[in-house]
Scaffold this motif. Structure first.
Motif, PDB file in Angstrom:
ATOM      1  N   LEU A 118     -13.689 -18.405  -0.998  1.00  0.00           N
ATOM      2  CA  LEU A 118     -12.933 -19.234  -1.934  1.00  0.00           C
ATOM      3  C   LEU A 118     -12.286 -18.380  -3.024  1.00  0.00           C
ATOM      4  CD1 LEU A 118     -12.243 -22.186  -2.533  1.00  0.00           C
ATOM      5  CD2 LEU A 118     -14.355 -22.332  -3.885  1.00  0.00           C
ATOM      6  N   ALA A 119     -13.008 -17.394  -3.530  1.00  0.00           N
ATOM      7  CA  ALA A 119     -12.458 -16.510  -4.566  1.00  0.00           C
ATOM      8  C   ALA A 119     -11.227 -15.776  -4.055  1.00  0.00           C
ATOM      9  CB  ALA A 119     -13.522 -15.510  -5.020  1.00  0.00           C
ATOM     10  N   GLU A 120     -11.277 -15.294  -2.827  1.00  0.00           N
ATOM     11  CA  GLU A 120     -10.136 -14.579  -2.256  1.00  0.00           C
ATOM     12  C   GLU A 120      -8.957 -15.518  -2.012  1.00  0.00           C
ATOM     13  OE1 GLU A 120     -11.222 -12.365   1.188  1.00  0.00           O
ATOM     14  OE2 GLU A 120     -12.673 -11.109   0.129  1.00  0.00           O
ATOM     15  N   LEU A 121      -9.245 -16.712  -1.495  1.00  0.00           N
ATOM     16  CA  LEU A 121      -8.181 -17.671  -1.195  1.00  0.00           C
ATOM     17  C   LEU A 121      -7.443 -18.113  -2.448  1.00  0.00           C
ATOM     18  CD1 LEU A 121      -9.878 -19.967   1.489  1.00  0.00           C
ATOM     19  CD2 LEU A 121      -8.019 -18.345   1.866  1.00  0.00           C
ATOM     20  N   SER A 173       0.820  -1.215   0.000  1.00  0.00           N
ATOM     21  CA  SER A 173       0.000   0.000   0.000  1.00  0.00           C
ATOM     22  C   SER A 173       0.853   1.265   0.000  1.00  0.00           C
ATOM     23  CB  SER A 173      -0.931   0.002   1.211  1.00  0.00           C
ATOM     24  OG  SER A 173      -1.764  -1.126   1.209  1.00  0.00           O
ATOM     25  N   LEU A 174       1.723   1.394   0.999  1.00  0.00           N
ATOM     26  CA  LEU A 174       2.523   2.618   1.104  1.00  0.00           C
ATOM     27  C   LEU A 174       3.560   2.734  -0.010  1.00  0.00           C
ATOM     28  CD1 LEU A 174       2.972   5.218   2.681  1.00  0.00           C
ATOM     29  CD2 LEU A 174       4.624   3.968   4.114  1.00  0.00           C
ATOM     30  N   PRO A 175       4.324   1.679  -0.326  1.00  0.00           N
ATOM     31  CA  PRO A 175       5.274   1.800  -1.433  1.00  0.00           C
ATOM     32  C   PRO A 175       4.605   2.190  -2.753  1.00  0.00           C
ATOM     33  CG  PRO A 175       5.743  -0.156  -0.160  1.00  0.00           C
ATOM     34  CD  PRO A 175       4.446   0.372   0.358  1.00  0.00           C
ATOM     35  N   ARG A 176       3.425   1.637  -3.005  1.00  0.00           N
ATOM     36  CA  ARG A 176       2.714   1.962  -4.244  1.00  0.00           C
ATOM     37  C   ARG A 176       2.297   3.437  -4.260  1.00  0.00           C
ATOM     38  NH1 ARG A 176      -1.194  -1.915  -4.336  1.00  0.00           N
ATOM     39  NH2 ARG A 176      -0.117  -3.295  -5.787  1.00  0.00           N
ATOM     40  N   MET A 177       1.762   3.923  -3.140  1.00  0.00           N
ATOM     41  CA  MET A 177       1.349   5.324  -3.083  1.00  0.00           C
ATOM     42  C   MET A 177       2.530   6.265  -3.284  1.00  0.00           C
ATOM     43  SD  MET A 177      -1.725   5.802  -0.286  1.00  0.00           S
ATOM     44  CE  MET A 177      -0.803   5.254   1.143  1.00  0.00           C
ATOM     45  N   ILE A 178       3.646   5.934  -2.642  1.00  0.00           N
ATOM     46  CA  ILE A 178       4.820   6.801  -2.756  1.00  0.00           C
ATOM     47  C   ILE A 178       5.404   6.747  -4.162  1.00  0.00           C
ATOM     48  CG2 ILE A 178       7.214   7.086  -1.993  1.00  0.00           C
ATOM     49  CD1 ILE A 178       6.251   6.405   0.834  1.00  0.00           C
ATOM     50  N   SER A 179       5.445   5.550  -4.732  1.00  0.00           N
ATOM     51  CA  SER A 179       6.006   5.396  -6.069  1.00  0.00           C
ATOM     52  C   SER A 179       5.230   6.194  -7.110  1.00  0.00           C
ATOM     53  CB  SER A 179       6.019   3.908  -6.452  1.00  0.00           C
ATOM     54  OG  SER A 179       6.462   3.737  -7.785  1.00  0.00           O
ATOM     55  N   GLU A 180       3.898   6.176  -7.020  1.00  0.00           N
ATOM     56  CA  GLU A 180       3.063   6.834  -8.017  1.00  0.00           C
ATOM     57  C   GLU A 180       2.768   8.296  -7.668  1.00  0.00           C
ATOM     58  OE1 GLU A 180      -0.555   4.553  -7.895  1.00  0.00           O
ATOM     59  OE2 GLU A 180      -1.366   5.675  -6.192  1.00  0.00           O
ATOM     60  N   GLY A 181       3.111   8.709  -6.458  1.00  0.00           N
ATOM     61  CA  GLY A 181       2.671  10.001  -5.955  1.00  0.00           C
ATOM     62  C   GLY A 181       3.251  11.203  -6.685  1.00  0.00           C
ATOM     63  N   ARG A 192      -7.269  -6.058  -9.341  1.00  0.00           N
ATOM     64  CA  ARG A 192      -6.261  -5.290 -10.078  1.00  0.00           C
ATOM     65  C   ARG A 192      -4.928  -6.016 -10.116  1.00  0.00           C
ATOM     66  NH1 ARG A 192      -7.498   0.880  -7.824  1.00  0.00           N
ATOM     67  NH2 ARG A 192      -9.560   1.079  -8.795  1.00  0.00           N
ATOM     68  N   SER A 193      -4.582  -6.671  -9.004  1.00  0.00           N
ATOM     69  CA  SER A 193      -3.321  -7.426  -8.962  1.00  0.00           C
ATOM     70  C   SER A 193      -3.359  -8.598  -9.929  1.00  0.00           C
ATOM     71  CB  SER A 193      -3.062  -7.921  -7.533  1.00  0.00           C
ATOM     72  OG  SER A 193      -2.897  -6.846  -6.643  1.00  0.00           O
ATOM     73  N   LEU A 194      -4.490  -9.289  -9.990  1.00  0.00           N
ATOM     74  CA  LEU A 194      -4.642 -10.395 -10.942  1.00  0.00           C
ATOM     75  C   LEU A 194      -4.508  -9.896 -12.372  1.00  0.00           C
ATOM     76  CD1 LEU A 194      -7.659 -12.337  -9.368  1.00  0.00           C
ATOM     77  CD2 LEU A 194      -5.340 -13.233  -9.661  1.00  0.00           C
ATOM     78  N   ARG A 195      -5.185  -8.816 -12.677  1.00  0.00           N
ATOM     79  CA  ARG A 195      -5.144  -8.291 -14.052  1.00  0.00           C
ATOM     80  C   ARG A 195      -3.759  -7.772 -14.415  1.00  0.00           C
ATOM     81  NH1 ARG A 195     -11.206  -5.704 -13.948  1.00  0.00           N
ATOM     82  NH2 ARG A 195     -12.173  -7.318 -15.240  1.00  0.00           N
ATOM     83  N   HIS A 196      -3.088  -7.183 -13.445  1.00  0.00           N
ATOM     84  CA  HIS A 196      -1.735  -6.678 -13.709  1.00  0.00           C
ATOM     85  C   HIS A 196      -0.781  -7.822 -14.046  1.00  0.00           C
ATOM     86  CE1 HIS A 196       1.856  -4.195 -13.332  1.00  0.00           C
ATOM     87  NE2 HIS A 196       2.369  -5.133 -12.561  1.00  0.00           N
ATOM     88  N   TYR A 197      -0.918  -8.934 -13.353  1.00  0.00           N
ATOM     89  CA  TYR A 197       0.000 -10.055 -13.563  1.00  0.00           C
ATOM     90  C   TYR A 197      -0.403 -10.933 -14.743  1.00  0.00           C
ATOM     91  CZ  TYR A 197       2.423 -14.462 -12.904  1.00  0.00           C
ATOM     92  OH  TYR A 197       3.170 -15.593 -13.112  1.00  0.00           O
ATOM     93  N   ASP A 198      -1.692 -11.273 -14.845  1.00  0.00           N
ATOM     94  CA  ASP A 198      -2.135 -12.234 -15.853  1.00  0.00           C
ATOM     95  C   ASP A 198      -3.577 -11.915 -16.238  1.00  0.00           C
ATOM     96  OD1 ASP A 198      -2.936 -14.467 -17.337  1.00  0.00           O
ATOM     97  OD2 ASP A 198      -1.814 -15.876 -16.102  1.00  0.00           O
ATOM     98  N   GLU A 199      -3.729 -11.102 -17.261  1.00  0.00           N
ATOM     99  CA  GLU A 199      -5.057 -10.650 -17.686  1.00  0.00           C
ATOM    100  C   GLU A 199      -5.958 -11.825 -18.061  1.00  0.00           C
ATOM    101  OE1 GLU A 199      -8.086  -8.054 -18.318  1.00  0.00           O
ATOM    102  OE2 GLU A 199      -6.074  -7.312 -17.854  1.00  0.00           O
ATOM    103  N   SER A 210      -9.881  -6.336  -1.561  1.00  0.00           N
ATOM    104  CA  SER A 210     -11.029  -5.812  -2.279  1.00  0.00           C
ATOM    105  C   SER A 210     -10.663  -5.572  -3.752  1.00  0.00           C
ATOM    106  CB  SER A 210     -11.523  -4.535  -1.588  1.00  0.00           C
ATOM    107  OG  SER A 210     -12.718  -4.061  -2.142  1.00  0.00           O
ATOM    108  N   LYS A 211     -10.865  -4.358  -4.244  1.00  0.00           N
ATOM    109  CA  LYS A 211     -10.623  -4.079  -5.664  1.00  0.00           C
ATOM    110  C   LYS A 211      -9.167  -4.301  -6.052  1.00  0.00           C
ATOM    111  CE  LYS A 211     -10.033   0.877  -4.706  1.00  0.00           C
ATOM    112  NZ  LYS A 211     -10.656   2.223  -4.822  1.00  0.00           N
ATOM    113  N   TRP A 212      -8.260  -4.168  -5.080  1.00  0.00           N
ATOM    114  CA  TRP A 212      -6.842  -4.333  -5.399  1.00  0.00           C
ATOM    115  C   TRP A 212      -6.475  -5.782  -5.675  1.00  0.00           C
ATOM    116  CZ3 TRP A 212      -3.556  -1.102  -7.267  1.00  0.00           C
ATOM    117  CH2 TRP A 212      -3.731   0.261  -7.044  1.00  0.00           C
ATOM    118  N   LEU A 213      -7.274  -6.727  -5.204  1.00  0.00           N
ATOM    119  CA  LEU A 213      -7.003  -8.124  -5.525  1.00  0.00           C
ATOM    120  C   LEU A 213      -7.275  -8.377  -7.003  1.00  0.00           C
ATOM    121  CD1 LEU A 213      -6.065 -10.809  -4.470  1.00  0.00           C
ATOM    122  CD2 LEU A 213      -8.413 -11.303  -3.737  1.00  0.00           C
TER     123      LEU A 213
END
Length: 243
Positions: free
Chosen positions: A162-165, A92-100, A186-193, A181-184
């Motif tokens: 089950l979806a989260e696990l 969370s914090l590294p991403r905010m700082i990187s894009e900030g 987004r993480s899936l789409r970022h790695y393997d659309e 939540s939404k970041w899960l």
């Protein structure tokens, strides 16, 4: 909160800094307004670096016509959050700082941004063999509950779990960052659309029709490279009780 009569986000954030943290060592604006993903309910995420605070803190407030979330750190506390985020695989914090977007800087932001970007590129702490085994067991347990359940209300909550696990398992066994939540998603789409669309389709079909087969097949395909479902012989904490 209505966007009518609001100042543009960067201008509003700059006014907020000037008003409340004029002597900060550095400040950044991050979040959806920076990524071009802002919605009607988006707020301003502002990271502040203050040398005169003993511990970090987070505060939510409304000011200058915006909902604002402030994350205040000193030059030691943010490093602790970086390490915690790396271990839990939620950057969370590294991403905010990187894009900030820089709002204020007294010579510290470049090095902190570089540190954040390197952490993101290196990825999270890897799962051990034992962790993978434990996760397989809990996914199997949830899958068995899902297969055997005939109560629609209970099924919905089991499916959510089950979806989260399985999303977490797929990402972490590929040494990828995860999210909540939404970041899960987004993480899936970022790695393997392609895989992201596959898992969305499987669960969406279940939610619409009640048909479980796509979800079951998907979960089994994710577990298969690691030995498949796990129940028989699984043990947790037993070795410490041997005499």
């Amino acid at each position: 909160m209505s966007t009518q009569n609001k100042l543009p986000p960067i201008e509003a954030a700059q006014q907020f800094i000037n008003k409340h943290f004029p002597d900060s060592q550095g400040a950044l604006l991050a979040g959806s307004v920076v990524r071009g993903e802002a919605t009607e309910t988006s707020d301003l995420d502002i990271i502040i670096f203050e040398k005169n605070i003993r511990t970090s803190y987070r505060e939510s407030l409304i000011d200058i016509g915006w909902a604002i979330e402030v994350f205040v750190h000193n030059l030691a506390s943010y490093k602790l959050f970086f390490e915690s985020d790396r271990k839990r695989a939620k950057p969370s914090l590294p991403r905010m700082i990187s894009e900030g977007i820089v709002l204020q800087d007294h010579g510290i932001i470049d090095s902190i941004k570089k540190e954040a970007q390197e952490l993101l590129e290196n990825g999270p702490e890897k799962w051990s063999v034992e962790t993978i085994k434990t996760k397989r067991y809990f996914i199997t347990d949830a899958l068995d509950d899902f297969i055997g359940c005939s109560n629609r209300a209970e099924e919905l909550f089991i499916a959510n779990t089950l979806a989260e696990l399985v999303s977490e398992f797929y990402l972490r066994t590929n040494n990828q960052w995860i999210g909540t939540s939404k970041w899960l998603v987004r993480s899936l789409r970022h790695y393997d659309e392609a895989f992201a669309e596959k898992i969305i389709e499987a669960f969406d079909d279940y939610y619409k029709s009640g048909e479980k087969s796509q979800v079951i097949q998907l979960v089994d395909s994710i577990l298969l490279p690691f030995g498949g479902r796990l129940f028989d012989g699984f043990s947790l904490g037993k070795s410490g009780n041997n005499t």
